[in-house]
Design a protein around this motif. Sequence first.
Motif, PDB file in Angstrom:
ATOM      1  N   ASN A 117     -34.959  26.209  -6.867  1.00 55.86           N
ATOM      2  CA  ASN A 117     -34.724  27.303  -7.819  1.00 55.86           C
ATOM      3  C   ASN A 117     -33.407  27.139  -8.574  1.00 55.86           C
ATOM      4  O   ASN A 117     -32.611  28.061  -8.689  1.00 55.86           O
ATOM      5  N   ALA A 118     -33.181  25.955  -9.116  1.00 61.24           N
ATOM      6  CA  ALA A 118     -31.931  25.668  -9.824  1.00 61.24           C
ATOM      7  C   ALA A 118     -31.988  26.160 -11.268  1.00 61.24           C
ATOM      8  O   ALA A 118     -33.045  26.180 -11.891  1.00 61.24           O
ATOM      9  N   PHE A 119     -30.826  26.543 -11.775  1.00 60.24           N
ATOM     10  CA  PHE A 119     -30.702  26.928 -13.179  1.00 60.24           C
ATOM     11  C   PHE A 119     -29.270  26.684 -13.631  1.00 60.24           C
ATOM     12  O   PHE A 119     -28.339  26.725 -12.832  1.00 60.24           O
ATOM     13  N   PRO A 120     -29.070  26.402 -14.934  1.00 64.18           N
ATOM     14  CA  PRO A 120     -27.719  26.162 -15.424  1.00 64.18           C
ATOM     15  C   PRO A 120     -26.894  27.444 -15.407  1.00 64.18           C
ATOM     16  O   PRO A 120     -27.372  28.499 -15.807  1.00 64.18           O
ATOM     17  N   SER A 121     -25.664  27.358 -14.915  1.00 67.70           N
ATOM     18  CA  SER A 121     -24.798  28.533 -14.879  1.00 67.70           C
ATOM     19  C   SER A 121     -23.572  28.374 -15.767  1.00 67.70           C
ATOM     20  O   SER A 121     -22.906  29.352 -16.074  1.00 67.70           O
ATOM     21  N   LYS A 122     -23.283  27.144 -16.196  1.00 66.44           N
ATOM     22  CA  LYS A 122     -22.108  26.916 -17.028  1.00 66.44           C
ATOM     23  C   LYS A 122     -22.254  25.586 -17.747  1.00 66.44           C
ATOM     24  O   LYS A 122     -22.777  24.630 -17.183  1.00 66.44           O
ATOM     25  N   ILE A 123     -21.791  25.542 -18.982  1.00 65.44           N
ATOM     26  CA  ILE A 123     -21.759  24.281 -19.721  1.00 65.44           C
ATOM     27  C   ILE A 123     -20.394  24.172 -20.392  1.00 65.44           C
ATOM     28  O   ILE A 123     -19.859  25.167 -20.879  1.00 65.44           O
ATOM     29  N   THR A 124     -19.826  22.984 -20.358  1.00 70.20           N
ATOM     30  CA  THR A 124     -18.502  22.751 -20.922  1.00 70.20           C
ATOM     31  C   THR A 124     -18.552  21.522 -21.813  1.00 70.20           C
ATOM     32  O   THR A 124     -19.048  20.472 -21.407  1.00 70.20           O
ATOM     33  N   VAL A 125     -18.019  21.668 -23.014  1.00 72.19           N
ATOM     34  CA  VAL A 125     -17.926  20.553 -23.954  1.00 72.19           C
ATOM     35  C   VAL A 125     -16.583  19.868 -23.743  1.00 72.19           C
ATOM     36  O   VAL A 125     -15.621  20.493 -23.293  1.00 72.19           O
ATOM     37  N   THR A 126     -16.521  18.616 -24.086  1.00 70.36           N
ATOM     38  CA  THR A 126     -15.303  17.833 -23.918  1.00 70.36           C
ATOM     39  C   THR A 126     -14.111  18.445 -24.657  1.00 70.36           C
ATOM     40  O   THR A 126     -14.292  19.141 -25.655  1.00 70.36           O
ATOM     41  N   ASP A 127     -12.933  18.183 -24.146  1.00 65.24           N
ATOM     42  CA  ASP A 127     -11.738  18.526 -24.911  1.00 65.24           C
ATOM     43  C   ASP A 127     -11.557  17.439 -25.962  1.00 65.24           C
ATOM     44  O   ASP A 127     -12.007  16.317 -25.799  1.00 65.24           O
ATOM     45  N   MET A 128     -10.919  17.797 -27.054  1.00 66.71           N
ATOM     46  CA  MET A 128     -10.757  16.852 -28.155  1.00 66.71           C
ATOM     47  C   MET A 128      -9.275  16.673 -28.455  1.00 66.71           C
ATOM     48  O   MET A 128      -8.561  17.644 -28.646  1.00 66.71           O
ATOM     49  N   LYS A 129      -8.838  15.407 -28.433  1.00 67.13           N
ATOM     50  CA  LYS A 129      -7.438  15.082 -28.717  1.00 67.13           C
ATOM     51  C   LYS A 129      -7.409  13.913 -29.680  1.00 67.13           C
ATOM     52  O   LYS A 129      -8.098  12.915 -29.469  1.00 67.13           O
ATOM     53  N   SER A 130      -6.573  14.019 -30.697  1.00 67.96           N
ATOM     54  CA  SER A 130      -6.527  12.979 -31.723  1.00 67.96           C
ATOM     55  C   SER A 130      -5.933  11.670 -31.219  1.00 67.96           C
ATOM     56  O   SER A 130      -6.187  10.616 -31.800  1.00 67.96           O
ATOM     57  N   ASP A 131      -5.177  11.703 -30.132  1.00 68.71           N
ATOM     58  CA  ASP A 131      -4.569  10.473 -29.627  1.00 68.71           C
ATOM     59  C   ASP A 131      -5.225   9.955 -28.349  1.00 68.71           C
ATOM     60  O   ASP A 131      -4.695   9.072 -27.692  1.00 68.71           O
ATOM     61  N   ALA A 132      -6.384  10.490 -28.005  1.00 73.01           N
ATOM     62  CA  ALA A 132      -7.068  10.071 -26.776  1.00 73.01           C
ATOM     63  C   ALA A 132      -7.914   8.825 -27.024  1.00 73.01           C
ATOM     64  O   ALA A 132      -8.394   8.591 -28.126  1.00 73.01           O
ATOM     65  N   ASN A 133      -8.113   8.069 -25.980  1.00 75.12           N
ATOM     66  CA  ASN A 133      -8.936   6.865 -26.030  1.00 75.12           C
ATOM     67  C   ASN A 133      -9.972   6.957 -24.913  1.00 75.12           C
ATOM     68  O   ASN A 133      -9.995   6.134 -24.006  1.00 75.12           O
ATOM     69  N   GLU A 134     -10.804   8.002 -24.978  1.00 78.20           N
ATOM     70  CA  GLU A 134     -11.748   8.291 -23.903  1.00 78.20           C
ATOM     71  C   GLU A 134     -13.117   8.631 -24.480  1.00 78.20           C
ATOM     72  O   GLU A 134     -13.245   8.991 -25.633  1.00 78.20           O
ATOM     73  N   VAL A 135     -14.110   8.553 -23.632  1.00 82.90           N
ATOM     74  CA  VAL A 135     -15.469   8.936 -23.998  1.00 82.90           C
ATOM     75  C   VAL A 135     -15.577  10.460 -23.969  1.00 82.90           C
ATOM     76  O   VAL A 135     -15.015  11.113 -23.094  1.00 82.90           O
ATOM     77  N   ALA A 136     -16.316  11.037 -24.920  1.00 79.99           N
ATOM     78  CA  ALA A 136     -16.580  12.474 -24.924  1.00 79.99           C
ATOM     79  C   ALA A 136     -17.617  12.786 -23.845  1.00 79.99           C
ATOM     80  O   ALA A 136     -18.676  12.159 -23.795  1.00 79.99           O
TER      81      ALA A 136
END
Length: 150
Positions: A117-136
């Motif tokens: 009986n699973a269901f989504p309880s929260k969703i979070t989008v990536t943080d965004m930084k202009s000087d980051a070198n990471e995957v979203a």
Amino acid sequence: MPDDGASQSQTVWPLVKFSFKVMWDGAELIFQEVTGLSSETQVIEYRGGSSPVYSTVKMPGIQKFSNITLKKGIFKGDKALWEKYGGIKMNTYKRSTIVISLLDESQGIAMSWTLKNAFPSKITVTDMKSDANEVAVETMELAHEGLTQS
């Protein structure tokens, strides 16, 4: 004869954790990380008033299951998690059975955990930084009513 490592030994080599799959409503969704597969049983302490022993008796109580956290990279046009999260209305979401499987070296299922009986309880989008070198990365938390291993 010694184990030469040609295949996964059931007693010598433990499974690796980087090969897994998640099945949700019969479809495989690809995730970078799955965390929170845990169960806890609350402890009930009781002592009768006329007990000659000055300590409590401990009994197993209600089980609690932590939320499962799923993380995946964001791809252009991929709306799968948002569509699942968007289906939530006041207590009317169709709950799902979700199976998380650990895979062996031949990509066969070594063991699985089933969320009831699973269901989504929260969703979070990536943080965004202009000087980051990471995957979203986007993150979804799942609430559920039971965890079993098979």
